[in-house]
Design a protein around this motif. Structure first.
Motif, short mmCIF file in Angstrom:
data_model
loop_
_atom_site.label_atom_id
_atom_site.label_comp_id
_atom_site.label_asym_id
_atom_site.label_seq_id
_atom_site.Cartn_x
_atom_site.Cartn_y
_atom_site.Cartn_z
N ILE A 84 17.01 27.98 43.45
CA ILE A 84 16.74 26.64 44.00
C ILE A 84 18.06 26.03 44.51
CG2 ILE A 84 16.00 24.28 43.43
CD1 ILE A 84 14.11 25.53 41.33
N ALA A 85 19.12 26.18 43.72
CA ALA A 85 20.41 25.60 44.09
C ALA A 85 20.92 26.19 45.41
CB ALA A 85 21.43 25.83 42.98
N ASN A 86 20.76 27.50 45.57
CA ASN A 86 21.18 28.15 46.82
C ASN A 86 20.31 27.72 47.99
OD1 ASN A 86 23.39 30.38 46.80
ND2 ASN A 86 22.38 30.54 44.80
N ARG A 87 18.99 27.73 47.73
CA ARG A 87 18.05 27.38 48.81
C ARG A 87 18.34 25.97 49.34
NH1 ARG A 87 12.64 26.17 46.44
NH2 ARG A 87 13.73 24.18 46.38
N ASP A 88 18.64 25.04 48.41
CA ASP A 88 18.86 23.64 48.81
C ASP A 88 20.33 23.34 49.08
OD1 ASP A 88 16.18 23.50 48.40
OD2 ASP A 88 16.26 22.24 46.60
N TRP A 92 27.50 20.36 42.67
CA TRP A 92 27.43 19.55 41.45
C TRP A 92 28.81 19.37 40.86
CZ3 TRP A 92 25.45 24.34 42.37
CH2 TRP A 92 26.04 25.41 41.70
N GLU A 93 28.93 18.31 40.08
CA GLU A 93 30.21 17.99 39.46
C GLU A 93 30.39 18.78 38.16
OE1 GLU A 93 32.82 16.34 40.44
OE2 GLU A 93 31.82 15.80 42.32
N THR A 94 31.60 19.27 37.95
CA THR A 94 31.95 19.85 36.65
C THR A 94 33.28 19.22 36.24
OG1 THR A 94 33.39 21.65 37.37
CG2 THR A 94 31.03 22.06 37.47
N ARG A 95 33.73 19.49 35.01
CA ARG A 95 34.99 18.89 34.62
C ARG A 95 36.17 19.46 35.40
NH1 ARG A 95 33.85 22.36 30.22
NH2 ARG A 95 35.51 23.88 29.93
N GLU A 96 35.90 20.59 36.09
CA GLU A 96 36.97 21.17 36.91
C GLU A 96 36.82 20.83 38.39
OE1 GLU A 96 35.94 24.98 35.61
OE2 GLU A 96 37.38 25.01 33.96
N GLY A 97 35.96 19.88 38.69
CA GLY A 97 35.74 19.49 40.09
C GLY A 97 34.40 19.99 40.59
N PRO A 98 34.06 19.71 41.86
CA PRO A 98 32.73 20.09 42.36
C PRO A 98 32.59 21.60 42.51
CG PRO A 98 34.04 19.01 44.07
CD PRO A 98 34.86 18.98 42.83
N ARG A 99 31.39 22.08 42.27
CA ARG A 99 31.05 23.49 42.48
C ARG A 99 29.82 23.59 43.37
NH1 ARG A 99 35.29 24.00 40.83
NH2 ARG A 99 36.13 25.16 39.07
N GLY A 100 29.72 24.68 44.13
CA GLY A 100 28.57 24.83 45.01
C GLY A 100 27.81 26.12 44.69
N ALA A 101 26.57 26.17 45.16
CA ALA A 101 25.72 27.34 44.87
C ALA A 101 26.25 28.57 45.61
CB ALA A 101 24.29 27.05 45.31
N ASN A 102 26.18 29.71 44.96
CA ASN A 102 26.51 30.97 45.63
C ASN A 102 25.78 32.12 44.94
OD1 ASN A 102 27.96 31.94 43.36
ND2 ASN A 102 29.75 30.77 44.01
N TYR A 103 25.93 33.30 45.50
CA TYR A 103 25.31 34.48 44.89
C TYR A 103 26.37 35.47 44.40
CZ TYR A 103 20.56 33.10 46.19
OH TYR A 103 19.34 32.45 46.28
N TYR A 104 27.49 34.97 43.92
CA TYR A 104 28.52 35.86 43.39
C TYR A 104 27.94 36.71 42.25
CZ TYR A 104 32.08 32.93 45.71
OH TYR A 104 32.84 32.24 46.62
N LEU A 163 23.61 25.99 32.02
CA LEU A 163 24.07 25.37 33.26
C LEU A 163 24.68 23.99 33.04
CD1 LEU A 163 21.01 26.46 35.42
CD2 LEU A 163 23.31 27.48 35.40
N GLU A 164 25.47 23.57 34.04
CA GLU A 164 26.13 22.27 34.01
C GLU A 164 25.09 21.14 34.13
OE1 GLU A 164 29.34 21.48 33.83
OE2 GLU A 164 30.23 23.49 33.87
N PRO A 165 25.34 20.01 33.44
CA PRO A 165 24.37 18.91 33.46
C PRO A 165 24.01 18.40 34.86
CG PRO A 165 26.19 18.43 31.95
CD PRO A 165 26.48 19.75 32.57
N ASP A 166 25.01 18.30 35.73
CA ASP A 166 24.74 17.74 37.06
C ASP A 166 23.91 18.69 37.92
OD1 ASP A 166 24.87 15.78 39.03
OD2 ASP A 166 26.63 16.71 39.96
N LEU A 167 24.05 19.98 37.68
CA LEU A 167 23.20 20.95 38.38
C LEU A 167 21.77 20.86 37.82
CD1 LEU A 167 22.41 23.41 40.08
CD2 LEU A 167 23.53 24.88 38.40
N LYS A 168 21.68 20.80 36.51
CA LYS A 168 20.35 20.73 35.88
C LYS A 168 19.58 19.50 36.38
CE LYS A 168 21.50 21.09 31.47
NZ LYS A 168 21.24 21.17 30.03
#
Ligand code: NAI
Length: 530
Positions: A84-88, A92-104, A163-168
């Motif tokens: 869902i995160a990749n599709r959309d 999201w915010e984490t304590r290390e800064g923003p992160r984005g969806a990927n397929y790593y 998962l991170e709260p902001d992603l959830k």
């Protein structure tokens, strides 16, 4: 003959008299070159052998459904949220800064393969792995599945604590409406501590269960308007089923055992039978012996695809790369000690001896082929000592710790120790990470490659170059999936390959053959002969 332009979603075209593009298919004629070895006295004779195959790859992927058994588990919820995160395109915010969806972590979505060398410069051209043949995109997979826990996927994602709260927060609404279908539950096959979550289970007999699962698949396919469905087991590790002659040894006996409600037919085997009979591929991501010989025979009879067993995510993936490297470097590995502790529900389930045993077997055999192939270092039957320990440690949750020590003999009786607790050697041998973040991309790879295999057919030529037989599919047991699996299931009587590099080469070279390209040999003669 020759190349038509590539379709809009295809990155390259092959220009060769051996490759034809039609609207629906890529057709290639490919010469498979192997070496036949015969023994003459105490010497070998090696003879080049050519076999000519035609491959046919359907270009239209269609709409693909992926049904997960154990959808409400850590892997099930993580892969769902990840898609869902990749599709959309979420961030999201984490304590290390923003992160984005990927397929790593997905070999298909995250890695590249060499296509060839640029004409003028000789520079290597690499393309994303997923572009070698037309493949489904994970963002387009339609997800569904079963779980013995009826919790909706949003709450189950909270329970997994991966998962991170902001992603959830951002995927929660969509996942709230996803509720697993009731599943097959035979308590004896998993740890007793799992019983408290089993509130979503099918009633009825084993025979009825097969029919219910088949009905679920048909309904899902119709309701979501799908062209095909793939089913993947990411539910709890089961204990091994006892192999009993007359019960699970042949297809006929297995079906009779289901009819009789025999105790040794596991839930995962019920799913396998339902999928085989429905003509839907079934992949087993856990270590148990779902594919008893009767199930394999049934798949062969139905020409239906099966694949397994046990995701090769962290420690074993590293082991199958490292042992290959050590043994091929001429270092005599003499022992491997592997310790794991983890605190998720998988670890809880594995804390019983019977389920742990399935995992232990799966983790133990991964070096066999590499050791056996080196008759210089190892006498026939000789083997490194190999111990696997797994402990349940609730506090670490899904963040699994895997510690390895590799001990080997080097030049003139010296020793080399590669271990996580010695800072002077390779520090990275200690593998700490969220287990489900490693397993989820493997689920995606397994689904994409399996889907692709449903579109590839082949036939062989006679020696005069004339195609003789009708096109047919690959063998029911998809050993091409070995890269993603700890204990690869292979067609009966064929060797198991554990080396990570060989497994990857098999995948990429088979796909190259399907577009009429030779295997990537890494000879780079063009740079060596000037
Ligand atoms: P989990 O315990 O969080 O999830 C399993 C889910 O399966 C649970 O929600 C449970 O309720 C459900 N379940 C149990 N029996 C079922 C049945 N008969 N039908 C339907 N659902 C059923 O475990 P996790 O972490 O998601 O792992 C899943 C499987 O994948 C385990 O067997 C594990 O050993 C295997 N695996 C995981 C790896 C990883 O890196 N996460 C690596 C290798 C294997």
């Amino acid at each position: 003959r020759g190349a038509n332009p590539a379709a809009s979603n295809e990155l390259f075209t092959v220009r060769s008299p051996n490759v034809i593009y039609t609207e629906d298919a890529i057709k290639s004629t490919y010469t498979y070159r192997t070496t036949k070895v015969t023994k003459a006295g105490n010497k070998y004779v090696a003879e080049p052998l050519d076999t000519v195959y035609d491959f046919n790859v359907q270009r239209k992927v269609g709409k693909v459904g992926l049904m997960l058994v154990g959808w409400g588990g850590n892997n099930g919820t993580t892969v769902t949220a990840g898609i869902i995160a990749n599709r959309d395109g979420l961030t999201w915010e984490t304590r290390e800064g923003p992160r984005g969806a990927n397929y790593y972590g997905s070999v298909i979505m995250g890695s590249t393969i060499k296509l060839g060398n640029e004409a003028e410069t000789g520079k290597e051209i690499h393309i994303p792995f997923r572009d070698i043949l037309p493949m489904a995109h994970p963002n387009d997979l339609v997800l569904g599945g079963w779980d013995i826990s009826g919790m909706n996927l949003a709450d189950a994602m909270d329970r997994a604590a991966v998962l991170e709260p902001d992603l959830k927060r951002q995927v929660r609404k969509e996942m709230q409406d996803m509720v697993p279908l009731p599943s097959v539950f035979y308590p004896d096959f998993i740890a007793a501590n799992q019983e408290d979550r089993a509130d979503n289970v099918l009633k009825g007999t084993k025979e009825e269960h097969v029919e219910m699962i088949r009905g679920d698949i048909r309904k899902f396919k119709a309701e979501k308007n799908l062209d095909k469905v793939i089913v993947l087991w990411t539910a709890n590790t089961e204990r091994y089923a006892k192999i009993i002659p007359g019960v699970n040894d042949t297809a006929q006996n297995l079906l009779a055992a289901v009819k009789a409600g025999h105790d040794e037919v596991a839930p995962s085997t019920i799913f396998a039978i339902a999928c085989i009979q429905e003509g839907v591929p079934f992949i087993n991501g856990s270590p148990q012996n779902t594919f008893v010989t009767g199930a394999i025979e049934l798949a062969e009879q139905h020409k239906s695809f099966i694949g397994g067993d046990d995701f090769k995510s962290g420690q074993t993936k590293m082991k199958s790369a490292l042992v290959d490297f050590l043994v091929n470097a001429g270092i005599k590995l003499t022992s491997i000690a592997s310790y794991n502790h983890l605190g998720n529900n998988d670890g809880r389930n594995l804390s019983e001896q019977k389920t742990f045993r399935s995992k232990e077997i799966s983790k133990s055999n991964v070096v066999d082929d590499m050791v056996e192939a080196n008759s210089v270092l190892y006498k026939k039957g000789e083997h490194p000592d190999h111990t696997v320990v797994i402990k349940y440690m609730p506090a670490v949750g899904d963040s699994k710790r895997a510690l390895d020590e590799y001990y080997g003999e080097i030049f003139l009786g010296g020793h080399q120790t590669i271990s996580s607790d010695k800072l002077t050697v390779i520090r990275s041998m200690s593998n700490v990470c969220e287990d489900s973040l490693l397993a989820s991309p493997l689920i995606i790879d397994l689904a994409l490659i399996t889907e692709l295999m449903t579109r590839i057919t082949w036939k062989s030529h006679t020696s005069n170059g004339v195609g003789t037989k009708d096109y047919k599919g690959f063998h029911s047991v998809l050993s091409i999936l070995s890269y993603m699996l700890k204990a690869p299931c292979t067609p009966p009587g064929t060797p198991v390959i554990n080396s990570l590099a060989k497994q990857r080469a098999a995948m990429s070279n088979i796909f190259r053959a399907c577009v009429g390209l030779d295997p990537e040999s890494d000879m780079t003669l063009e740079h060596k002969l000037f």
